[in-house]
Scaffold this motif. Structure first.
Motif, mmCIF file in Angstrom:
data_model
loop_
_atom_site.group_PDB
_atom_site.id
_atom_site.type_symbol
_atom_site.label_atom_id
_atom_site.label_comp_id
_atom_site.label_asym_id
_atom_site.label_seq_id
_atom_site.Cartn_x
_atom_site.Cartn_y
_atom_site.Cartn_z
ATOM 1 N N ALA A 1 31.479 31.589 38.324
ATOM 2 C CA ALA A 1 31.512 31.563 37.348
ATOM 3 C C ALA A 1 32.724 32.021 36.610
ATOM 4 C CB ALA A 1 30.251 32.187 36.546
ATOM 5 N N LYS A 2 32.883 31.165 35.446
ATOM 6 C CA LYS A 2 34.250 31.243 34.212
ATOM 7 C C LYS A 2 33.785 31.007 33.548
ATOM 8 C CE LYS A 2 39.014 30.289 34.283
ATOM 9 N NZ LYS A 2 40.093 29.301 34.761
ATOM 10 N N ASN A 3 34.635 32.238 31.963
ATOM 11 C CA ASN A 3 33.845 31.818 31.273
ATOM 12 C C ASN A 3 36.157 31.905 30.352
ATOM 13 O OD1 ASN A 3 33.977 32.841 28.308
ATOM 14 N ND2 ASN A 3 33.325 35.385 28.615
ATOM 15 N N SER A 4 36.115 31.180 30.300
ATOM 16 C CA SER A 4 37.174 30.299 29.708
ATOM 17 C C SER A 4 37.083 30.504 27.907
ATOM 18 C CB SER A 4 38.159 28.794 30.200
ATOM 19 O OG SER A 4 38.396 29.025 31.637
ATOM 20 N N GLY A 5 36.277 31.309 27.463
ATOM 21 C CA GLY A 5 36.099 31.714 26.071
ATOM 22 C C GLY A 5 37.088 32.050 25.139
ATOM 23 N N THR A 6 37.470 31.205 24.518
ATOM 24 C CA THR A 6 38.523 31.809 23.930
ATOM 25 C C THR A 6 38.001 32.280 21.953
ATOM 26 O OG1 THR A 6 39.259 29.579 22.436
ATOM 27 C CG2 THR A 6 40.690 30.296 24.345
ATOM 28 N N SER A 7 36.555 31.962 21.795
ATOM 29 C CA SER A 7 36.620 32.676 20.644
ATOM 30 C C SER A 7 36.981 34.293 19.803
ATOM 31 C CB SER A 7 34.778 32.978 20.391
ATOM 32 O OG SER A 7 34.279 33.674 19.431
ATOM 33 N N SER A 8 37.414 34.213 19.229
ATOM 34 C CA SER A 8 38.225 36.660 18.419
ATOM 35 C C SER A 8 36.790 36.749 18.284
ATOM 36 C CB SER A 8 38.951 36.415 16.853
ATOM 37 O OG SER A 8 38.227 35.327 15.969
ATOM 38 N N SER A 9 35.834 36.107 18.034
ATOM 39 C CA SER A 9 34.140 36.470 17.855
ATOM 40 C C SER A 9 33.205 37.362 18.648
ATOM 41 C CB SER A 9 33.060 35.759 16.153
ATOM 42 O OG SER A 9 33.956 35.512 15.416
ATOM 43 N N TYR A 10 33.479 36.332 19.828
ATOM 44 C CA TYR A 10 32.092 36.490 20.949
ATOM 45 C C TYR A 10 33.083 36.676 22.217
ATOM 46 C CZ TYR A 10 28.924 34.737 18.264
ATOM 47 O OH TYR A 10 28.258 34.537 17.534
ATOM 48 N N ASN A 11 33.727 37.726 22.577
ATOM 49 C CA ASN A 11 34.340 38.117 23.806
ATOM 50 C C ASN A 11 33.898 38.197 24.610
ATOM 51 O OD1 ASN A 11 36.421 39.596 22.525
ATOM 52 N ND2 ASN A 11 35.676 40.872 21.904
ATOM 53 N N TRP A 12 32.146 37.599 25.308
ATOM 54 C CA TRP A 12 31.981 37.762 26.635
ATOM 55 C C TRP A 12 30.901 36.444 26.439
ATOM 56 C CZ3 TRP A 12 32.235 41.920 30.262
ATOM 57 C CH2 TRP A 12 32.936 42.834 30.178
ATOM 58 N N VAL A 13 30.810 35.746 27.855
ATOM 59 C CA VAL A 13 29.392 34.965 27.936
ATOM 60 C C VAL A 13 28.159 35.884 28.805
ATOM 61 C CG1 VAL A 13 30.147 33.863 29.804
ATOM 62 C CG2 VAL A 13 28.482 33.091 28.227
ATOM 63 N N ILE A 14 26.916 35.579 28.713
ATOM 64 C CA ILE A 14 26.356 36.268 29.375
ATOM 65 C C ILE A 14 24.846 35.197 30.180
ATOM 66 C CG2 ILE A 14 23.785 37.887 29.371
ATOM 67 C CD1 ILE A 14 27.078 39.288 27.837
ATOM 68 N N LEU A 15 25.249 35.780 31.516
ATOM 69 C CA LEU A 15 24.245 34.230 32.164
ATOM 70 C C LEU A 15 23.287 35.462 32.265
ATOM 71 C CD1 LEU A 15 26.585 33.811 34.713
ATOM 72 C CD2 LEU A 15 26.362 32.446 32.486
ATOM 73 N N TYR A 16 22.036 34.486 31.879
ATOM 74 C CA TYR A 16 20.340 34.721 32.077
ATOM 75 C C TYR A 16 19.690 33.805 33.346
ATOM 76 C CZ TYR A 16 21.381 37.062 27.569
ATOM 77 O OH TYR A 16 21.968 37.797 27.025
#
Length: 113
Positions: free
Chosen positions: A61-76
């Motif tokens: 998995a890869k988090n290519s997120g760029t949000s200044s509000s959300y620094n993480w993605v959580i997989l469940y």
């Protein structure tokens, strides 16, 4: 950008659109890929269906997120953001050798499940 599921056969390893979460069937960002730009409470149902998630494990998995509000993605591992979870930092954070079942994810300001 609408979330989508796509085959990785025409993509380089770890190819993941900016701002998205990507998961693959293989290790190291290889194999079939599913991508999302938003949270998803159940990968088996709309709005985005990851066509292989119900019968194959997530290899990487890869988090290519760029949000200044959300620094993480959580997989469940279960639907509706429940079960054992894994956190991935944004800006290209990866989990290269997972070999786990996952069914939902959401963006988070912290890496806490």
């Amino acid at each position: 950008m609408a979330p989508s599921a796509a085959s990785a056969s025409t993509q380089a390893a770890w190819d993941c659109p900016s701002g998205d979460l990507c998961v693959w069937t293989g290790i190291g960002g290889t194999g079939s890929r599913c991508t999302w730009s938003n949270a998803d409470a159940d990968w088996y149902y709309a709005p985005t269906v990851c066509s292989w998630a119900d019968d194959q494990v997530v290899g990487s998995a890869k988090n290519s997120g760029t949000s200044s509000s959300y620094n993480w993605v959580i997989l469940y591992m279960r639907a509706n953001y429940t079960g054992v979870c894994y956190a991935i930092a944004q800006h290209g954070g990866t989990l290269p050798n997972l070999n786990h079942w996952f069914r939902s994810h959401r963006w988070s300001a912290s890496g806490s499940c």
